[in-house]
Design an enzyme around this catalytic site. Structure first.
Site, PDB file in Angstrom:
ATOM      1  CD  GLU A   1      48.753  30.227  46.392  1.00  0.00           C
ATOM      2  OE1 GLU A   1      47.826  30.753  45.725  1.00  0.00           O
ATOM      3  OE2 GLU A   1      49.001  29.029  46.394  1.00  0.00           O
TER       4      GLU A   1
ATOM      5  N   GLY B   1      44.142  29.202  50.037  1.00  0.00           N
ATOM      6  CA  GLY B   1      42.728  28.900  49.864  1.00  0.00           C
ATOM      7  C   GLY B   1      42.026  30.036  49.159  1.00  0.00           C
TER       8      GLY B   1
ATOM      9  CD  GLU C   1      40.132  30.699  42.178  1.00  0.00           C
ATOM     10  OE1 GLU C   1      39.725  31.072  43.290  1.00  0.00           O
ATOM     11  OE2 GLU C   1      41.288  30.310  41.976  1.00  0.00           O
TER      12      GLU C   1
ATOM     13  CE  LYS D   1      41.062  23.631  58.666  1.00  0.00           C
ATOM     14  NZ  LYS D   1      40.443  22.595  57.812  1.00  0.00           N
TER      15      LYS D   1
ATOM     16  CB  THR E   1      39.980  35.756  47.300  1.00  0.00           C
ATOM     17  OG1 THR E   1      41.056  35.427  46.402  1.00  0.00           O
ATOM     18  CG2 THR E   1      40.025  37.235  47.610  1.00  0.00           C
TER      19      THR E   1
ATOM     20  CB  CYS F   1      45.196  28.970  43.363  1.00  0.00           C
ATOM     21  SG  CYS F   1      46.829  28.290  43.655  1.00  0.00           S
TER      22      CYS F   1
END
Lengths: 327, 476
Positions: free
Chosen positions: B256, B234, B387, B182, B236, B290
Site C-alpha cells: 500500500e 509506505g 507526492e 516493524k 512507492t 497516502c
C-alpha cells in the site's frame, strides 16, 4: 482568530433582478449551491467538540446571557408573568450585579406595553412575535395589523413567521412580498423602524436546501435577522440548521455588504449548547457577529443554566437550581 | 473583545512512558542482541520520549523463529477461539483509548482531536470487525477451508502508527497467521504499548512480535527466509525495492504505497461542504496521508468563489500544540519529512505556481509547516505530480467532466479520488472512469473496516479491509 472580512462582490442592485418575478426568484433560489446533509451535520458536530474552558468559558457565558431573547409565549401569559420576566431580564442574578442583562424580552403583541413599561430605562429591548404566530395562518391584512399593533405598543423588534404553506408550494414571491409588507409595517411615525426577525420554522421546511433558500428569500426581502424556529414544533434550532443560517448570512454579507443577524430559537437549554453555538458564530461569521446586535438566542430556560454555570465559575461551587430565580 | 479559546490541553498524566523499551519477541520484552538503541522524539517539542531497542539481523531471526513456533498451535485453534482473543484486544483498546490517543499524539505529532476521534475508534473497530470473521472464514468466498499462509512480516509507516498496525495485525490473526511487525522508526511507541495489550489479553507467546528499528530492520524482515507473507505500507520507492526482494520467492505480498489523490469539484457541488471536504482531504493529519486529496481539480467556472471560501476557511484552522483539544493541525512527524515538504514547496514556487499559506503562528520548537495551497498549477508542475505528504494542496482547473477525469488519472498513482457534485448520475459516471482504489463522493478521507482499501498502478497492489482484506492472508 482572524475575523471574516469580505468585500461586496455584487451589489444588492444585482440581486434585485432575482426578485423581479416569481420565475426569476425561483430560478435564483434554486440556483443556490446545494447543501450536503452529511457534510453539514459533520461540520456542526466537529465545531461542537471545541473545548471551551476557564477564561474562554467565562467570556462565552457572559456573552450568551447578553444575547438572550428571554421568551414567554404561552396562552397563559399574564401581565404579572411578563413583569417578573422583565425584572429577571434586567437583573438576571440578584447576587451579582456584574451579571450582564439579557438582550430582549420576547412576548406576544398584547403584552408589549406591559413589558415596555417594566423595562423602561433598562436598555433591554422588547421583542414581539407577530403575523399570527406561530402558525402564520391568517390573511395578510390581519398579519399586518398584528405587526402594527405591536410596533405601536412600543416593540423594538418584531419576530414574524413566514407562510410555510406558500413556501412549500413554491409561491416564493408571495412569501417575499409578505416579508416586505411586514417590514413596512415595522416603520414608526418618526421614521425609525422596529428590527425585523424572520422565522422560517426550519422543522417544517424539512430540507437543508429549503432552509438555505428561505434564508436568501428573507434576506433579499429586508430581514434584519433570520431565525430558525418558533419553538412550537418538534424540531427547532439545531446546530446544523443554525450553521446553515450563519453560512447564508456570511455569504449575503460578502455579496452585498449588508450584515444580517442570526437567531436560533427553541431547544437550547444548557450552557454547553449555548457555547457550541457561539463557537459556530466565531468560526463561521467571525467576531463581528459576536454581539447581541447580530446574534441572539431565543430561549426561556437557558438563562438559569448560564447563571448556575456563571456562579460555579465565580465561586468554584455549584449551588444548584434553588439559587437562581424561577420566574 | 474576541472569543479567544483558552488552552485546553489533554492530560499527559494518563500515559506512563518508560525511559527505555525493548523488542517484543516471544511474549517478552528484550534488548536488541547487539544492545543498540535509538531515541524517539515528540515532533511538536523535539523532547526525547524514550529510548527504544534497535533490532538487528539476530533479532529478526529470533522474532521470525518465535512466530514460526507459535504458528502451528495458533492456526490450529478453532476460529471462534482466535476471535475471542481479537475481541479481547479490541475491548482493551477501547478501555485504554484515551491513554493510547495521548501516546500517539506525543509520538506522532498529530492533534489529539484526530487520535481521539479518528485513529483510536478506527483501531478498535478494525479489531472488532476481523474478530467477527475469525470463525466465518469458510463463508468468505475463499473455499470451504481456507488455510493461513504462516508467518507474516509486516512493515508500517509513521502517519497512522496504531491504525496501520491494526490494518495489518487484525486480519493476519483472524485468518490464523502469526506476525512480526516493524513500526516506523519515528513512531515506535504505540506498537510497543500494543505488545503490552497482547500480554494483557493473554495472547499466546510468539503470535505477535514487535521489532523496532529503522529501514534496515524492515529490509531484513522482508528478506527473511522464514517469512511467508509480506505486507508493507509506505513510500512507492521502498515498495518497489520490496517487490524486487520478494520476486521469485514463495512470499505473497501486498503493498500500500503513495498517492496523489484528485479531489474533483464540479460547478454544481455543495460549496460549503466541498470546502470542508477539501480541508479534510489535505489537512487531516497534516496531509501526511497516502490517500490525501492533494490535487484539487476545480471546474473553472467556480474557481474564484471556491478559492475565496477555501482561503477564508484555512484562516480559521488552529495550528499548534497537538495535545490541545482545539488544535486542528499539528506537527510534521520528523525533521526529515519537514525538509522534504519544504523542498517540494520551494520547487513549486520556483516553477511558477503561486503559493498561499494560511496566516498562523508556528511554535518555535518542533517541526511545523503552515497549511499551504498552490494556485496556477498545471499538470507539468512538480507539486502536481509528486507526492508531497504534507499540508500542501495543488489547485488545478478543468472545463469538462472528460478533462477532469483525464487529469485525475494522469498520474503514476491511483489510490484515492473525490467527486463533489449534487448530481447523482455524474457521481456514478465519473467514479467508473477514475483509476483509483477508493473514490469518495461528496466526502473525503472516510474509513471503515468493512471497506476494502488499496491502490491502482504505483499506489500498490492488494486490498486491506473488508472481506477482500482476508484474501491477502489466506492461501488461495
Amino acid at each position: 482568530m482572524p475575523s471574516v472580512t469580505s468585500t461586496p462582490t455584487a451589489g444588492t442592485a444585482a440581486l434585485a433582478d432575482a426578485t423581479a418575478s416569481d420565475a426569476a426568484l425561483r430560478r435564483f433560489l434554486h440556483g443556490l449551491p446545494g447543501v450536503d446533509a452529511v457534510g453539514l451535520e459533520a461540520r456542526a458536530a466537529m465545531l461542537g467538540t471545541r473545548s471551551i474552558k476557564t477564561t474562554a468559558k467565562a467570556y462565552a457565558i457572559d456573552l450568551a446571557i447578553s444575547m438572550i431573547d428571554l421568551t414567554t409565549l404561552e396562552g397563559a401569559d399574564t401581565a404579572g408573568k411578563v413583569r417578573s420576566l422583565s425584572a429577571k431580564g434586567r437583573r438576571p442574578d440578584p447576587t451579582d450585579p456584574e451579571t450582564p442583562k439579557v438582550a430582549a424580552i420576547c412576548v406576544y403583541p398584547d403584552m408589549v406595553a406591559t413589558a415596555k413599561e417594566a423595562l423602561a430605562g433598562s436598555g433591554v429591548k422588547v421583542a414581539s412575535v407577530a403575523t399570527a404566530f406561530p402558525a402564520g395562518r391568517a390573511a395578510l391584512p390581519v398579519k399586518l395589523a398584528d405587526t402594527r399593533d405591536a410596533v405601536a405598543a412600543g416593540a423594538d423588534e418584531i419576530d414574524m413567521v413566514i407562510d410555510r404553506g406558500a413556501f412549500l408550494s413554491g409561491r416564493y414571491l408571495q412569501v417575499f412580498e409578505e416579508i416586505r409588507a411586514v417590514k413596512e409595517a415595522c416603520a414608526r411615525e418618526d421614521g425609525s423602524a422596529a428590527r425585523l426577525k424572520v422565522i422560517f420554522e426550519t422543522g417544517e421546511l424539512s430540507t437543508y436546501d429549503n432552509i438555505r433558500r428561505a434564508c436568501w428569500l428573507a434576506m433579499l426581502a429586508g430581514a434584519d435577522f433570520i431565525k430558525t424556529s418558533t419553538g412550537k414544533v418538534g424540531v427547532n434550532a439545531t446546530p446544523p440548521n443554525t450553521l446553515l443560517l450563519m453560512e447564508a448570512a456570511r455569504d449575503f454579507h460578502a455579496a452585498t455588504g449588508t450584515r444580517i443577524g442570526v437567531k436560533p430559537a427553541g431547544g437550547i437549554r444548557t450552557t454547553k449548547d449555548a457555547v457550541k453555538y457561539l463557537v459556530m458564530v466565531n468560526e463561521t461569521l467571525g467576531e463581528d457577529w459576536l454581539s447581541n446586535e447580530w446574534f441572539r438566542f431565543g430561549a426561556s430556560s437557558l438563562l438559569n443554566d448560564l447563571l448556575m454555570q456563571r456562579q460555579k465559575l465565580r465561586t468554584g461551587r455549584y449551588s444548584g437550581p434553588d439559587y437562581v430565580t424561577v420566574d | 473583545m474576541a472569543f479567544e479559546y483558552a488552552p485546553a490541553p489533554e492530560s499527559r498524566a494518563v500515559v506512563d512512558i518508560r525511559p527505555t523499551y525493548g523488542l517484543f519477541i516471544d511474549g517478552e520484552f528484550r534488548d536488541a542482541a547487539d544492545g543498540k538503541v535509538f531515541k524517539t522524539v515528540s515532533p511538536s517539542t523535539e523532547e526525547v520520549l524514550a529510548e527504544v531497542a534497535d533490532a538487528g539481523a539476530a533479532d529478526v531471526d529470533a522474532a521470525v523463529a518465535a512466530a514460526r513456533r507459535a504458528f502451528g498451535p495458533w492456526s490450529a485453534l478453532p476460529g471462534a477461539e482466535r476471535g475471542k482473543y481479537l475481541y479481547r484486544i479490541a475491548r482493551i483498546i477501547q478501555e485504554r483509548s484515551r491513554e493510547l490517543a495521548v501516546l500517539e499524539t506525543l509520538d506522532n505529532g498529530k492533534p489529539i482531536r484526530e487520535t481521539r476521534d479518528a485513529d483510536l475508534p478506527l483501531v478498535a473497530a478494525h479489531f472488532f470487525y476481523y474478530a467477527g470473521w475469525a470463525d466465518k472464514l469458510k463463508h468468505a468466498g475463499f473455499g470451504p477451508e481456507p488455510r493461513p499462509l504462516g508467518v507474516a512480516g509486516q512493515v508500517i509507516p509513521w502517519n497512522f502508527p496504531l491504525l496501520m498496525l491494526a490494518w495489518k495485525i487484525a486480519p493476519a490473526l483472524a485468518t490464523g497467521n502469526t506476525v512480526v511487525l516493524k513500526p516506523a522508526e519515528t513512531t515506535p511507541l504505540s506498537a510497543l504499548f500494543f505488545a503490552d495489550i497482547c500480554r494483557q489479553a493473554g495472547l499466546p507467546k510468539g503470535v505477535v512480535n514487535i521489532l523496532t528499528g529503522d529501514g534496515r530492520a524492515g529490509a531484513a524482515l522482508v528478506a527473511h527466509e522464514g517469512v511467508d507473507k509480506v505486507a508493507f505500507t509506505g513510500s512507492t520507492a521502498v515498495g518497489k525495492e520490496i517487490a524486487r526482494t520478494v520476486a521469485g520467492t514463495r512470499k505473497k505480498v501486498t503493498l500500500e504505497l503513495g498517492g496523489k489523490g484528485a479531489n474533483i469539484v464540479f460547478d454544481d457541488a455543495p460549496i460549503d461542504q466541498a470546502v470542508e471536504g477539501i480541508v479534510n482531504g489535505i489537512f487531516f493529519n497534516q496531509g501526511q496521508v497516502c490517500c490525501a486529496g492533494s490535487r484539487l481539480l476545480v471546474q473553472e467556472s467556480i474557481q474564484d468563489e471556491l478559492l475565496d471560501s477555501l482561503k477564508r476557511r484555512l484562516a480559521t484552522l488552529r495550528v499548534g500544540d497537538p495535545l490541545d483539544k482545539n488544535t486542528d493541525v499539528g506537527a510534521i512527524n520528523s525533521a526529515e519529512q519537514l525538509a522534504r515538504i519544504t523542498a517540494l514547496a520551494e520547487t513549486g514556487e520556483a516553477e511558477g505556481a503561486e503559493r498561499w499559506s494560511a496566516p498562523c503562528e508556528l511554535p518555535d520548537s518542533g517541526y511545523w509547516f503552515a497549511p499551504t495551497l498552490f494556485t496556477g498549477v498545471s499538470q507539468a508542475h512538480t507539486v502536481a505530480r509528486e507526492e508531497i505528504f504534507g499540508p500542501v494542496l495543488s489547485v488545478l482547473t478543468f472545463r469538462t467532466p472528460d478533462e477532469a477525469v483525464a487529469k485525475a488519472n494522469n498520474t503514476p498513482y491511483g489510490l484515492s479520488a473525490g467527486i463533489w457534485t449534487e448530481k447523482g448520475s455524474r457521481i456514478l459516471a465519473v467514479a467508473n472512469k477514475l483509476r483509483a482504489g477508493v473514490v469518495w463522493a461528496n466526502t473525503f478521507n472516510k474509513f471503515d473496516p468493512t471497506s476494502p482499501f488499496g491502490g491502482y498502478k504505483e499506489s500498490g497492489s492488494g486490498r486491506e479491509g473488508g472481506r477482500h482484506g482476508l484474501e491477502a492472508y489466506l492461501d488461495v
